[in-house]
Design an enzyme around this catalytic site. Structure first.
Site, mmCIF file in Angstrom:
data_model
loop_
_atom_site.group_PDB
_atom_site.id
_atom_site.type_symbol
_atom_site.label_atom_id
_atom_site.label_comp_id
_atom_site.label_asym_id
_atom_site.label_seq_id
_atom_site.Cartn_x
_atom_site.Cartn_y
_atom_site.Cartn_z
ATOM 1 N N CYS A 42 0.850 -1.193 0.000
ATOM 2 C CA CYS A 42 0.000 0.000 0.000
ATOM 3 C C CYS A 42 0.890 1.250 0.000
ATOM 4 C CB CYS A 42 -0.894 -0.002 1.236
ATOM 5 S SG CYS A 42 -2.067 1.389 1.274
ATOM 6 N N ASP A 44 0.391 3.782 1.704
ATOM 7 C CA ASP A 44 0.300 4.380 3.040
ATOM 8 C C ASP A 44 1.684 4.740 3.592
ATOM 9 O OD1 ASP A 44 0.062 4.504 6.005
ATOM 10 O OD2 ASP A 44 -2.015 3.982 5.589
ATOM 11 N N ARG A 46 2.749 4.991 6.474
ATOM 12 C CA ARG A 46 3.180 4.257 7.678
ATOM 13 C C ARG A 46 3.805 2.909 7.338
ATOM 14 N NH1 ARG A 46 -2.696 4.164 10.172
ATOM 15 N NH2 ARG A 46 -3.028 3.812 7.943
ATOM 16 N N HIS A 98 -2.035 -3.987 5.076
ATOM 17 C CA HIS A 98 -1.788 -3.538 6.461
ATOM 18 C C HIS A 98 -3.105 -3.235 7.147
ATOM 19 C CE1 HIS A 98 -2.536 0.867 5.864
ATOM 20 N NE2 HIS A 98 -2.332 0.509 4.607
ATOM 21 N N CYS A 101 -5.946 0.071 6.983
ATOM 22 C CA CYS A 101 -5.732 0.585 5.628
ATOM 23 C C CYS A 101 -6.906 1.499 5.244
ATOM 24 C CB CYS A 101 -5.640 -0.588 4.644
ATOM 25 S SG CYS A 101 -5.339 -0.055 2.940
HETATM 26 CO CO CO Z 1 -3.407 1.162 2.995
#
Ligand code: CO
Length: 214
Positions: A42, A44, A46, A98, A101
């Protein structure tokens, strides 16, 4: 100091650190790449790819998008899988989702997200395929975590539906596809134990592209 200037400071320190442990580190990178892994994760912020795996430049070929979706009409994803398998000859493909998400969360909302709709549709389709299991989970957070896991599994299946992966596996016995989840609460990587051989056999009833005759 503007934050982007800090990034250049960080970079200088990182270069010095790399050279301190291996003075030829960057010179070696000029000779090309030979990664064993394709990581599909992803976007993302993080969930970094190399850092969570303890890997370094040259170790992993990376593709990231919202909610680690592999759509067969996504030219970018298809090109990356093709290049990684046919040319880099990666031994493993990891699909890593994750918990928490945002893409998966959005797909669970009854909302019009505009340009995101067609993308999130891929995840809504995962929900539809597994709706009996998901609807039986009354705790909303647990349902959300489970959809993250099921999305990883379905995207692993989408990877093994491709001709390039099937052809390479029949000829070379690699790549092996893995489904993982990163838990942002603990920093832990969890192996969902995606049964690659069994799943490949299962889907070949429908998605066999005639390559077994090779
Ligand atoms: Co995500």
């Amino acid at each position: 100091m503007p934050s982007y200037k800090k990034i250049f400071e960080n970079n200088k320190k990182w270069v010095a650190k790399k050279k301190a442990t291996d003075k030829d580190f960057f010179e070696k990178l000029t000779h090309g790449q030979d990664p064993d892994y394709l990581y599909i994760g992803c976007s993302d912020s993080r969930v970094t790819a190399e850092e969570i795996m303890g890997l370094h430049p040259g170790d992993v070929f990376v593709h990231r998008n919202i909610a680690n979706v592999i759509s067969n009409t996504d030219f970018s994803a298809m090109t990356i899988i093709d290049y990684a398998v046919a040319h880099l000859k990666v031994k493993h493909i990891v699909v890593c989702g994750h918990y928490y998400c945002g893409g998966v969360k959005a797909a669970m909302q009854h909302e019009d997200f505009g340009i995101l709709n067609p993308w999130l549709r891929n995840i809504r389709d995962v929900y539809r395929l597994h709706k009996d299991e998901l609807n039986a989970i009354k705790d909303e957070e647990k349902k959300y975590m489970r959809l993250v896991e099921l999305n990883v599994e379905e995207q692993c299946l989408n990877v093994i539906k491709t001709a390039v992966v099937q052809r390479s596996y029949l000829n070379n016995k690699y790549p092996i596809v893995h489904g993982w989840v990163f838990d942002v609460r603990t920093g832990e990587l969890i192996d969902l134990n995606f049964n690659f051989k069994k799943k490949l056999k299962d889907i070949q009833e429908i998605y066999n592209l005639g390559l077994s005759k090779l």
